[in-house]
Write an enzyme that holds these catalytic residues in place. Structure first.
Site: not given
Ligand code: TTP
Length: 697
Positions: A18-19, A60, A121
């Site tokens: 997971d990025m 954060r 992912e």
């Molecule tokens: P996530 O993997 O949920 O979050 P993230 O990568 O930003 O942070 P984390 O390190 O906690 O995993 O989401 C991946 C990307 O998807 C995020 O960078 C932006 C996009 N996204 C949206 O555009 N809208 C949303 O509601 C969510 C949850 C994510």
């Protein structure tokens, strides 16, 4: 619905990658001066600084959350850098993020079967690579173990006695008396650490990983220690992990099923499920779901990692909430044209890079009628075979809209021509292309393939007034052809209601459907036989040549303008210029290492991610309430909003496939038609009531 699959008898090594704060990292790569600084990516929106959709780990720490608006983020962290999501054609342009995700996938796929689960992912099946390593260079004989591997978190490894954490990991990897499963996981630790380093070197992105014997456990583990770390679930720690895990954190249990387990069965943690027999769970939730629940309580999950590196569909959509709703046909056509242009660009890019073609075009619309007794009626989603070329996609999408609108407003529902408001409003539009397949082998050229595809359709464009079902140029043999009504948001496979198989069409020149619509039926549809092809070839050659050159020039044009999103700075430059980020990551890491034991024991170490879309859209709802009290928000949506904390009108169905998987689950769970369980149990009834001795089962 969850599908129970038996655990494969052999031990597997599955990783979930997971990025970290993905969109932020993509933007920081474009602007390296932002690395290590509090940063957030903001969705295109003029209201209160826009909605945050990704937040850096530095931000954060100041309390900045994804649910905030830009202005709120500035209040809690005045030094935060807000970066706008790129905009193209008046809407968010996610191509840069998609391409960045593809870069990562191409690296991860080098070591095992790879499944792209969302935009950021990936699941990996590393069993073969681990078995090979175990046979050729077993970890217990390794003298030097990579630093990144030594930083792994191994669930159940006792680090409380003040001993050196890395030394404990080293000893665990070196154990000679470990069982075969743990030895394989030790190999997995080394392989994943190496892959993550490779991703960092080649893309400049950090990622986190979970390593376990199945997808479910790997997914749970990847979020436990972020950013830039990996977590391992040895077989012996599975039950400890699940016992205290809140039921709603489990994939597929964030929605209605999870809610029913809590309310109807009194199940709050996955461990609570252990008290029920498989039969009892089947009795309550059906055979399949019951077995699935029984399995997950024991950490059993046989789901295979699908070898899929490319997206299953392409989509382009935009929402028009509140006062921004589209109220005229010409406004809809304007936006459809924009969306189709983007879709067409992506289709050409897929064709160019992956030699894949899409077969079905689908239009999803959300709408309301201002004065309407039938307020529950949904705008029907419509599908048709997909014709390549921007103008054709635009034309077909518009015709699908017209067909849907006629159905939606009814025969006497008002005239919907031109720029006159007709008592309806469109709050979301999206076009998607699905059924994407590789160009059949043996097709000597793309042009030839399109020759076959495009033949004979030019005279039969779907007219909005008399929708003709123009199937001839699109579906390869055996594919269904024509217009489909689709249930909004459901997977296309599940949506077909009115599907015409090619055998139905036979060789007849046209076929009347019951509703009076005419099906244009070229013999080309006949099981794709070469004979039919040749029969039509000469006749259609002239028309095709014209179309082929148009397609080619459009294709060339789009290829030329395609964005190149590759990072510009070199790895050397990255490592030189990114000290702040590196420092901050390692600080973050150290902090998390210290907190690991607590996380292990109370199960509270999971990154809370499943609710983030809800939070994001809650803000949208607030915006909507403040800016407009439009009556179109119907009771049903209100109820949904209470339960889900987001406005369904804000979710673009075309991007569901790309959202993090738990959010996909959440949305799909909502979109799925409510199914009645085998035995109806009233909400609020308790488990003791359900299984009371007097109950006849
Ligand atoms: P996530 O993997 O949920 O979050 P993230 O990568 O930003 O942070 P984390 O390190 O906690 O995993 O989401 C991946 C990307 O998807 C995020 O960078 C932006 C996009 N996204 C949206 O555009 N809208 C949303 O509601 C969510 C949850 C994510």
């Amino acid at each position: 619905m969850p599908v129970a699959k038996p655990e494969s008898c052999d031990s597997r090594v599955i990783a979930h990658i997971d990025m970290d704060c993905f969109y932020v990292q993509v933007e920081q790569r474009k602007q390296p001066q932002l690395r290590g600084l509090p940063t957030a990516v903001v969705q295109y929106n003029e209201w209160k600084g826009g909605a945050l959709i990704a937040v850096s780990y530095e931000a954060r720490k100041f309390g900045v959350k994804r649910s905030m608006r830009g202005e709120e983020a500035k209040e809690v962290c005045p030094q935060i850098h807000l970066v706008q999501v790129p905009v193209a054609r008046g809407k968010a342009d996610l191509n840069g993020y998609r391409n960045a995700g593809s870069e990562v996938v191409s690296i991860l796929a080098r070591r095992g079967r790879c499944e792209r689960a969302s935009i950021d992912e990936v699941y990996l099946d590393l069993t073969d690579a681990a078995e090979t390593m175990l046979a050729e260079a077993p970890p217990q004989h390794l003298e030097a173990i990579d630093e990144e591997a030594l930083k792994s978190h191994i669930l159940g490894l006792n680090n409380e006695d003040g001993s050196d954490v890395k030394e404990n990991v080293r000893n665990w990897i070196h154990r000679c008396n470990a069982d075969h499963r743990d030895k394989l996981l030790a190999c997995g630790i080394l392989i994943v650490a190496e892959l993550r380093m490779q991703v960092l070197k080649e893309t400049e992105f950090t990622c986190s990983a979970g390593i376990a014997h199945n997808k479910m456990l790997a997914k749970l583990a990847s979020g436990m220690n972020k950013p830039a770390q990996q977590t391992v679930v040895p077989f012996s720690s599975v039950q400890g992990l699940l016992n205290s895990l809140p039921i709603r954190k489990m994939k597929q249990l964030g929605g209605k099923l999870g809610m029913s387990l809590q309310i109807d069965m009194g199940v709050n943690t996955v461990g609570d499920l252990l008290q029920f027999s498989e039969e009892k769970l089947q009795e309550r939730y059906g055979l399949n779901t019951g077995t699935w629940l029984w399995n997950i309580a024991r950490g059993i999950n046989g789901e295979a990692v699908e070898g899929r590196l490319l997206p299953k569909s392409h989509g382009s959509g935009k929402t028009f909430p509140g006062p921004r709703a589209l109220k005229t046909v010409s406004a809809v056509q304007h936006w459809l044209n924009q969306l189709c242009e983007e879709l067409s660009e992506r289709l050409c890019s897929d064709l160019d890079q992956n030699k894949r073609i899409a077969h079905t075009l689908t239009l999803h619309v959300r709408a309301y009628k201002s004065s309407d007794s039938d307020s529950q009626k949904k705008f029907p989603s419509k599908s048709c075979p997909l014709r390549y070329g921007t103008a054709k996609i635009q034309e077909d999408a518009f015709n699908l809209f017209q067909a849907g609108l006629r159905e939606y407003i009814g025969l006497y529902g008002g005239k919907s021509e031109g720029s006159h408001y007709s008592g309806w409003g469109i709050t979301s539009l999206s076009v998607s292309a699905s059924k994407i397949v590789p160009i059949p082998s043996g097709t000597c050229s793309i042009a030839k393939y399109f020759h076959w595809q495009t033949s004979s359709h030019f005279s039969s464009i779907q007219s909005p007034e008399n929708l003709r079902m123009d199937a001839t140029h699109l579906s390869p043999p055996g594919e269904e052809s024509w217009i489909e009504d689709t249930i909004p948001g459901l997977g296309l496979q599940e949506q077909k209601i009115n599907v015409w198989k090619d055998e139905d069409l036979a060789c007849f020149p046209s076929k009347k459907k019951e509703d009076g619509l005419t099906e244009d039926t070229s013999p080309l549809l006949l099981s794709g036989t070469q004979g039919c092809l040749e029969q039509n070839q000469n006749k259609q050659q002239r028309e095709f040549s014209k179309d082929e050159s148009r397609f080619k020039s459009e294709y060339r044009e789009q290829k030329g303008t395609r964005l190149n999103n590759k990072g510009t700075s070199s790895i050397l430059k990255f490592f030189k210029s990114c000290n702040p980020s590196g420092a901050s990551l390692s600080q973050e890491h150290d902090k998390t290492v210290q907190g690991t034991d607590a996380q292990l024991t109370n199960g509270a170490g999971f990154q809370s991610r499943g609710h983030s879309l809800a939070e994001l859209n809650e803000v949208e709802v607030a915006e909507e309430n403040e800016r407009s009290s439009c009556s179109y928000i119907r009771d049903q949506d209100e109820r949904r909003r209470e339960a889900w904390s987001y406005n369904i009108d804000e979710i673009d169905p075309s991007v569901i496939d790309e959202l993090p998987t738990e959010i996909q689950d959440e949305i799909q769970a909502w979109l799925q038609p409510r199914k009645r369980p085998n035995n109806i149990v009233k909400r609020g009834s308790t488990i003791s009531h359900y299984f009371s001795p007097t109950k006849k089962s």
